[in-house]
Motif scaffolding. Structure first.
Motif, PDB file in Angstrom:
ATOM      1  N   CYS A   1      -6.847  -1.039   5.913  1.00  0.00           N
ATOM      2  CA  CYS A   1      -6.859  -1.447   4.499  1.00  0.00           C
ATOM      3  C   CYS A   1      -6.357  -2.867   4.314  1.00  0.00           C
ATOM      4  O   CYS A   1      -6.863  -3.599   3.452  1.00  0.00           O
ATOM      5  CB  CYS A   1      -6.008  -0.494   3.662  1.00  0.00           C
ATOM      6  SG  CYS A   1      -6.695   1.158   3.532  1.00  0.00           S
TER       7      CYS A   1
ATOM      8  N   ALA B   1      -6.150   4.443  -2.235  1.00  0.00           N
ATOM      9  CA  ALA B   1      -5.576   3.564  -1.219  1.00  0.00           C
ATOM     10  C   ALA B   1      -6.332   3.758   0.097  1.00  0.00           C
ATOM     11  O   ALA B   1      -5.784   4.212   1.099  1.00  0.00           O
ATOM     12  CB  ALA B   1      -4.095   3.851  -1.039  1.00  0.00           C
TER      13      ALA B   1
ATOM     14  N   LEU C   1       0.857  -1.187   0.000  1.00  0.00           N
ATOM     15  CA  LEU C   1       0.000   0.000   0.000  1.00  0.00           C
ATOM     16  C   LEU C   1       0.892   1.236   0.000  1.00  0.00           C
ATOM     17  O   LEU C   1       1.689   1.424   0.916  1.00  0.00           O
ATOM     18  CB  LEU C   1      -0.876   0.024   1.247  1.00  0.00           C
ATOM     19  CG  LEU C   1      -1.892  -1.099   1.372  1.00  0.00           C
ATOM     20  CD1 LEU C   1      -2.311  -1.259   2.804  1.00  0.00           C
ATOM     21  CD2 LEU C   1      -3.077  -0.818   0.501  1.00  0.00           C
TER      22      LEU C   1
ATOM     23  N   HIS D   1      -1.793   4.322  -4.125  1.00  0.00           N
ATOM     24  CA  HIS D   1      -2.204   3.131  -4.855  1.00  0.00           C
ATOM     25  C   HIS D   1      -2.012   1.860  -4.035  1.00  0.00           C
ATOM     26  O   HIS D   1      -1.306   1.853  -3.033  1.00  0.00           O
ATOM     27  CB  HIS D   1      -1.416   3.014  -6.163  1.00  0.00           C
ATOM     28  CG  HIS D   1      -1.623   4.176  -7.070  1.00  0.00           C
ATOM     29  ND1 HIS D   1      -2.800   4.408  -7.731  1.00  0.00           N
ATOM     30  CD2 HIS D   1      -0.813   5.206  -7.400  1.00  0.00           C
ATOM     31  CE1 HIS D   1      -2.707   5.515  -8.444  1.00  0.00           C
ATOM     32  NE2 HIS D   1      -1.502   6.022  -8.250  1.00  0.00           N
ATOM     33  N   ILE D   2      -2.643   0.791  -4.513  1.00  0.00           N
ATOM     34  CA  ILE D   2      -2.558  -0.526  -3.881  1.00  0.00           C
ATOM     35  C   ILE D   2      -2.048  -1.516  -4.922  1.00  0.00           C
ATOM     36  O   ILE D   2      -2.512  -1.516  -6.061  1.00  0.00           O
ATOM     37  CB  ILE D   2      -3.934  -0.980  -3.362  1.00  0.00           C
ATOM     38  CG1 ILE D   2      -4.505   0.041  -2.382  1.00  0.00           C
ATOM     39  CG2 ILE D   2      -3.846  -2.347  -2.713  1.00  0.00           C
ATOM     40  CD1 ILE D   2      -5.932  -0.228  -1.979  1.00  0.00           C
TER      41      ILE D   2
ATOM     42  N   SER E   1      -4.111  -0.836  -8.455  1.00  0.00           N
ATOM     43  CA  SER E   1      -5.086   0.227  -8.709  1.00  0.00           C
ATOM     44  C   SER E   1      -4.712   1.035  -9.946  1.00  0.00           C
ATOM     45  O   SER E   1      -5.459   1.915 -10.357  1.00  0.00           O
ATOM     46  CB  SER E   1      -5.208   1.136  -7.489  1.00  0.00           C
ATOM     47  OG  SER E   1      -3.955   1.691  -7.171  1.00  0.00           O
TER      48      SER E   1
END
Length: 120
Positions: A105, A69, A34, A38-39, A57
């Motif tokens: 997350c 994210a 992460l 973005h992921i 992502s």
């Protein structure tokens, strides 16, 4: 705390987790990263050093959804990753949280991947 010290501590946590988590052909390692924007997630076979499947992502199929994210983005990508892993023939994985706590997350991504059919 200085940034250099924070990065050193993060790397120590990564190494501590990676000592115990190894991906095989039957059960690849699901590595989750992460960043602030973005992921990224990938299933890795550590025996052969290959990536089985990945999703981020920034991917072409996901970019139109404009995922961030955050928890909503992590849930959507977790579900997508579970579906792509099933297509690649992966049903069981070992979860590598990459030095992060299983919270927020990371937890949301893992739960969404489980709902999509992955076995941790």
């Amino acid at each position: 705390m200085k940034i250099q010290k924070k990065n050193e501590l993060l790397q120590k946590r990564r190494w501590r987790v990676r000592k115990k988590v190894v991906g095989t052909s039957e059960r690849p390692r699901l590595s989750l990263h992460l960043s602030n924007k973005h992921i990224y997630a990938q299933a890795i076979n550590d025996e052969s050093g290959t990536t089985v499947t990945f999703v981020s992502s920034l991917g072409k199929d996901v970019r139109s959804q404009n995922l961030k994210a955050n928890n909503a983005g992590a849930a959507a990508l977790g579900k997508l990753f579970g579906e792509k892993a099933k297509e690649a023939g992966v049903s069981k994985v070992v979860f590598d949280r990459n030095g992060r706590k299983y919270h927020g997350c990371v937890k949301t991504f893992a739960e969404a991947a489980r709902e999509a059919g992955l076995d941790f």
